[in-house]
Enzyme design. Structure first.
Site, PDB file in Angstrom:
ATOM      1  N   CYS A   1      -2.355   8.095   4.543  1.00 26.92           N
ATOM      2  CA  CYS A   1      -2.388   7.814   3.107  1.00 26.92           C
ATOM      3  C   CYS A   1      -3.773   8.095   2.536  1.00 26.92           C
ATOM      4  O   CYS A   1      -3.925   8.295   1.330  1.00 26.92           O
ATOM      5  CB  CYS A   1      -1.974   6.381   2.831  1.00 26.92           C
TER       6      CYS A   1
ATOM      7  N   GLU B   1       0.874  -1.179   0.000  1.00 31.02           N
ATOM      8  CA  GLU B   1       0.000   0.000   0.000  1.00 31.02           C
ATOM      9  C   GLU B   1       0.903   1.217   0.000  1.00 31.02           C
ATOM     10  O   GLU B   1       1.738   1.388   0.897  1.00 31.02           O
ATOM     11  CB  GLU B   1      -0.911  -0.025   1.242  1.00 31.02           C
TER      12      GLU B   1
END
Length: 997
Positions: free
Chosen positions: A791, A757
């Site tokens: 994020c 990720e």
């Protein structure tokens, strides 16, 4: 009047019921419509008189109709109104009554019939609003008040628009009240004091009602001292002005989360010498709250100590739906009674408590329930309570006949009158409509011709409401509840944990290799980013040889761990989750101090880590059962097996949750696991290791490696004995890992699986139909929560040009109102960034932004720690660097779009596809976004951060990462390899065929 005596408890067995029934029947008879309301509706032509009847008759229509009304003020023209009417009510979405069906008989929203329908509907809603709002201008209000006076009714005025999100709005709220009181004083001068009353009993002719949360945009129970200081300053100003002008002031009660702090502020201010002698002030109690009866007893004791009476307004409560939804979503016990009859029963016992203490407080009984008011009158008559000590209250536009009937009984009746513009008043209007049409409301039951004996029956507590409150169970995975910091004990526990953890700072932490802590020569400090001179701890860094020792230990443990029954691995995960829950406050404190995450966000991270343990345990139990696809003479088994050795490389921004999620996923699926955390969050990883070791993971199965990512980390990625790499971090590092892992090394007989990720450049689209209060708050939280170091954080806001200027103005002011400071300060909303390197990188982006857009806001940061003040750029091109590159800090670019379609194109035009958001009340746009907004997680009409395990599995695509969604049903599959075993079970042509015809 000086209070005499002390509060008393209610009479043990009062003989109030017979009188209550008699009075209630008299009131009911005087308030009966000649035909009944629904009968009148059928005989009228005006649409506004029919809307409530339509809503009551059809629950599905009720929902769609109120949603349409809610968004109406944001729509710019007749075409948009007509389009939304069709979206909400047309296309056979709900069954429509004939008048509404005729209104929607147009084919194009921009046609003459479409515009006519829009005009008719807008006018209808405006007319309906006037039934519940006393006026949009002061002249309209005074006209309404004059009408009330003719009916022998008095009033309290409530300024709409209390949902402040900026300090500018909070100041404006106060100033509007100061102006309103001046206007009231000229129209409603205080009358001379009657001979039988002392000056202190003097009752002002005019009253205003205010809400404390509107005095401070950062009103927060987590910051009681800061909130009290700021709010009290403005309350004093209001009370001084009211005292000069002879205006009474009443303080409303709002959502449960604000209750204790609201009471604390009022008790503090009203005990000050300047205000202690004032009897023209009131506060509110909500009977639907389970702890309201105890609160009232404490208020009575406090007023007795104060020595001067004040008014307690008793209401049933206006936020029941919100309180229940919030409690269910958070896994908390509902603070409200679950059944309306319990609220009614509590209302009556609180009424009795209030009135039997009339020497201590004045009572204001607010209800449209005839029985509730009759019960109050029965007590007042029986006790011969002076008229100064009690008044009866109703809402403007509701129970008008009841108000007149009450006044004719020689009781003072006060009408609660909202005043203000339609847009801020729309939320109030919707609440009134919901009350009028709810199945359990007294007004609705009257219209449904409920038998009188049932309508006036004495309420008793429902069985579920006499038991201690428990969370309401849900059928899906039960997430760990976040801490409710509205509770005093929770706040005290958090502060104690911070103190205890601070006493443990500075210790040295070693890697855990093959069942023991491994001392090393190289030590590096981990510091508090809020105060870098404060060393959280020292960590010992491994070299490559020591890292190889860990791999060898894992390799030796693989065979036994992969064959350990899944039930044992699952039990370890559940134990880990339980240990985390037991150490919640301590873990929160470590997160606050080591990575600078404010308390409430750190607490949510611990909840997520707990969820990962229990959810992945449950998922492994499901997957362990395998799948069968049998036929006569043949069995087919689909099973999962571990890959081998997993390397987990975790980030610093979610140092507990992400590290836990990746690690326990690897462990429960049977992989021996090496956890290499980021160096600047290593102490938190050490605490995680303590928990996993205590949970029972054997030596060699779980190992904690403190090491440099650029050297030892890269070495482990390339190691031939590593089977799987789970990584969360930057795009640059993730891509390098992906490339290195793809290379086949000597002695390697497998291809490595990479789960990565790698961040995002996340956008929120603000549509022209958006609720701007909601949108501004959502963007602020999504962009500046944890200083933008998520994020999933919002770094681009794409706003339709019709809303752009208004949105930008409010966004800037809302951001300016945020408190920037150390993460452990209770008032902090924006803390530090993680370290000096990040600070310098973000500052460079800000300099680039000054060239690419217009700087709308840059808050000056504190002069200690690694701080970057929230920064907003406007007039930014979609192709600008600050609109394309991940900044990972509190910097936002606001971009204008001409159309919704253009907004979607801009949103999709980046290398990333992680999270996105949409604020819109246009059904067609919501539907379009769901299919064309290229993100892994799309959030509609809410913030875009804070994904919850099982509810919102998290992860993206494009350059945001590779792999399935964390916290989702298919996440564990990545850590295993599927195998199919097919067996021919025929023997000499014989096989069982039971179950087949």
């Amino acid at each position: 009047m000086v209070v005499q005596g002390t509060p008393t408890t209610p009479t043990a067995a009062p003989a109030y019921e017979t009188t209550t029934q008699t009075i209630a029947k008299e009131l009911l008879a005087k308030t009966q419509e000649r035909q009944g309301w629904l009968g009148q509706i059928r005989d009228r032509i005006q649409l506004h008189d029919q809307l409530l009847g339509f809503a009551m008759a059809n629950p599905g229509l009720r929902v769609q109709l109120f949603r349409l009304i809610d968004c109406l003020p944001a729509l710019s023209d007749k075409t948009e109104i007509a389009r939304h009417m069709d979206d909400y009510l047309g296309q056979d979405i709900v069954e429509l009554p004939a008048p509404l069906k005729a209104l929607l008989n147009f084919t194009q929203p921009d046609s003459v019939p479409g515009h006519l329908a829009a005009t008719t509907f807008s006018t209808t809603v405006a007319t309906l609003a006037k039934k519940y709002i006393a006026g949009e201008t002061i002249d309209q209000v005074f006209k309404s008040l004059k009408h009330l006076k003719k009916q022998n009714l008095t009033f309290t005025l409530d300024l709409l628009g209390e949902a402040v999100i900026t300090e500018t709005e909070a100041e404006d709220y106060l100033n509007r009240y100061l102006l309103l009181m001046e206007q009231l004083a000229t129209r409603f001068p205080t009358q001379p004091v009657s001979p039988e009353r002392s000056r202190r009993e003097r009752l002002p002719n005019a009253q205003v009602s205010v809400k404390l949360t509107a005095f401070y945009s950062q009103f927060d129970p987590l910051d009681p001292i800061g909130t009290l200081t700021k709010v009290s300053e403005r309350v004093r100003k209001l009370l001084r002005k009211a005292g000069e002008l002879g205006i009474a002031v009443h303080f409303d009660m709002e959502q449960y989360v604000y209750k204790d702090l609201t009471l604390a502020i009022l008790k503090d201010v009203l005990m000050e010498d300047e205000f202690r002698q004032r009897s023209d002030i009131g506060m509110t109690q909500q009977a639907y709250l389970r702890d309201s009866y105890q609160d009232l007893k404490e208020i009575l004791q406090w007023v007795a100590e104060r020595g001067t009476p004040l008014t307690v307004r008793l209401v049933k409560g206006a936020y029941w739906d919100q309180e229940m939804i919030k409690a269910i979503q958070h896994g908390w016990a509902p603070p409200v009674y679950r059944h309306k009859v319990s609220t009614d029963a509590n209302f009556e016992r609180m009424t009795q408590l209030l009135l039997e203490n009339h020497q201590v407080v004045y009572a204001a009984i607010g209800s449209h329930n005839v029985r509730s008011q009759a019960h109050a009158i029965a007590i007042a008559d029986a006790l011969q309570i002076p008229k100064r000590c009690i008044e009866l209250q109703v809402l403007y536009g509701m129970a008008d006949k009841l108000a007149v009937a009450l006044a004719k009984r020689d009781y003072r009746v006060r009408v609660y009158c909202p005043y203000g513009k339609l847009i801020p008043g729309m939320a109030y209007l919707i609440r009134r409509l919901l009350e009028n049409t709810a199945n359990t409301s007294f007004l609705r039951q009257r219209l449904d011709a409920t038998p009188t004996e049932d309508l006036l029956a004495k309420p008793t507590f429902a069985e579920v409401d006499v038991q201690p409150a428990d969370p309401i169970p849900v059928e899906q995975f039960a997430n760990a509840p976040d801490t409710d910091y509205a509770q005093r004990l929770a706040r005290q526990t958090a502060q104690q944990a911070l103190t205890q953890v601070r006493n443990q700072l500075g210790q040295t932490h070693w890697s855990w290799v093959n069942g023991q802590y491994l001392p090393t020569e190289t030590l590096v400090p981990s510091v508090n980013p809020s105060n870098p001179v404060e060393i959280v701890g020292q960590i010992g860094l491994l070299d490559t040889n020591q890292a190889d020792m860990a791999v060898a230990a894992a390799k030796a443990a693989v065979a036994s761990w992969r064959h350990t029954p899944a039930s044992e691995r699952i039990a370890c995960l559940h134990r880990a989750g339980e240990l985390m829950a037991a150490r919640r406050a301590e873990l929160v404190a470590w997160i606050v101090l080591e990575v600078g995450k404010p308390l409430r966000e750190a607490d949510a991270e611990v909840s997520e880590a707990i969820d990962f343990c229990h959810y992945y345990a449950d998922e492994m139990e499901r997957l362990e059962q395998g799948k069968a696809a049998d036929l006569p003479g043949e069995t087919n088994r689909y099973r999962y097996f571990p890959r081998g050795i997993a390397l987990v490389i975790s980030p610093w921004n979610f140092p507990l949750a992400i590290a836990t999620g990746m690690t326990v996923a690897a462990l429960v699926t049977g992989n021996c696991t090496l956890l290499k955390p980021a160096e600047n969050s290593a102490i938190i990883a050490a605490k995680l290791a303590e928990i996993l070791i205590a949970a029972g993971f054997p030596p060699g199965v779980f190992q904690l490696l403190f090491a440099k990512g650029s050297t030892v980390g890269a070495h482990l990625v390339q190691h031939p004995d590593i089977h799987l790499i789970a990584f969360t971090g930057s795009r640059e590092v993730g891509c390098r890992i992906y490339a290195d892992a793809a290379q086949l090394r000597p002695g390697q007989h497998h291809l490595k699986r990479v789960i990565a990720e790698m961040g995002g450049k996340n956008a929120i689209i603000v549509d022209s139909s958006a609720d701007l209060d909601q949108a501004v708050q959502g963007v602020v939280q999504s962009a500046f929560g944890y200083s933008g170091q998520k994020c999933s954080a919002c770094s681009r806001v794409i706003v339709l040009e019709t809303t752009y200027e208004t949105f930008v103005q409010r966004l800037v002011e809302a951001t300016r109102s945020l408190n920037v400071g150390a993460a452990d300060y209770p008032d902090t909303k924006v803390g530090p960034v993680i370290d000096a390197v990040s600070q310098q990188r973000i500052q460079k982006f800000i300099e680039i932004g000054r060239k690419e857009g217009s700087l709308a806001l840059s808050i000056e940061p504190p002069d200690f720690g690694y701080f970057i003040g929230p920064t907003i750029f406007i007039n930014v091109s979609p192709d600008a660097q600050i609109a394309q590159q991940e900044i990972f800090g509190p910097v936002v670019a606001v971009i204008s779009a001409k159309t919704f379609e253009e907004g979607l194109t801009i949103a999709n035009n980046t290398d990333y596809a992680l999270t996105g958001g949409l604020y819109s009340r246009t059904p067609a746009h919501i539907e379009q976004a769901q299919t064309t907004f290229d993100v892994g997680n799309l959030y509609i009409n809410r913030g875009i951060t804070g994904a919850i395990v099982a509810r919102q599995p998290f992860g993206g695509f494009k350059l945001s990462g590779v792999g399935s969604k964390a916290g989702g049903a298919d996440y564990l599959l990545q850590f295993m390899e599927p195998r199919v075993v097919t067996e021919n079970v025929q023997r000499q042509g014989f096989a069982p065929i039971d179950g087949f015809d």
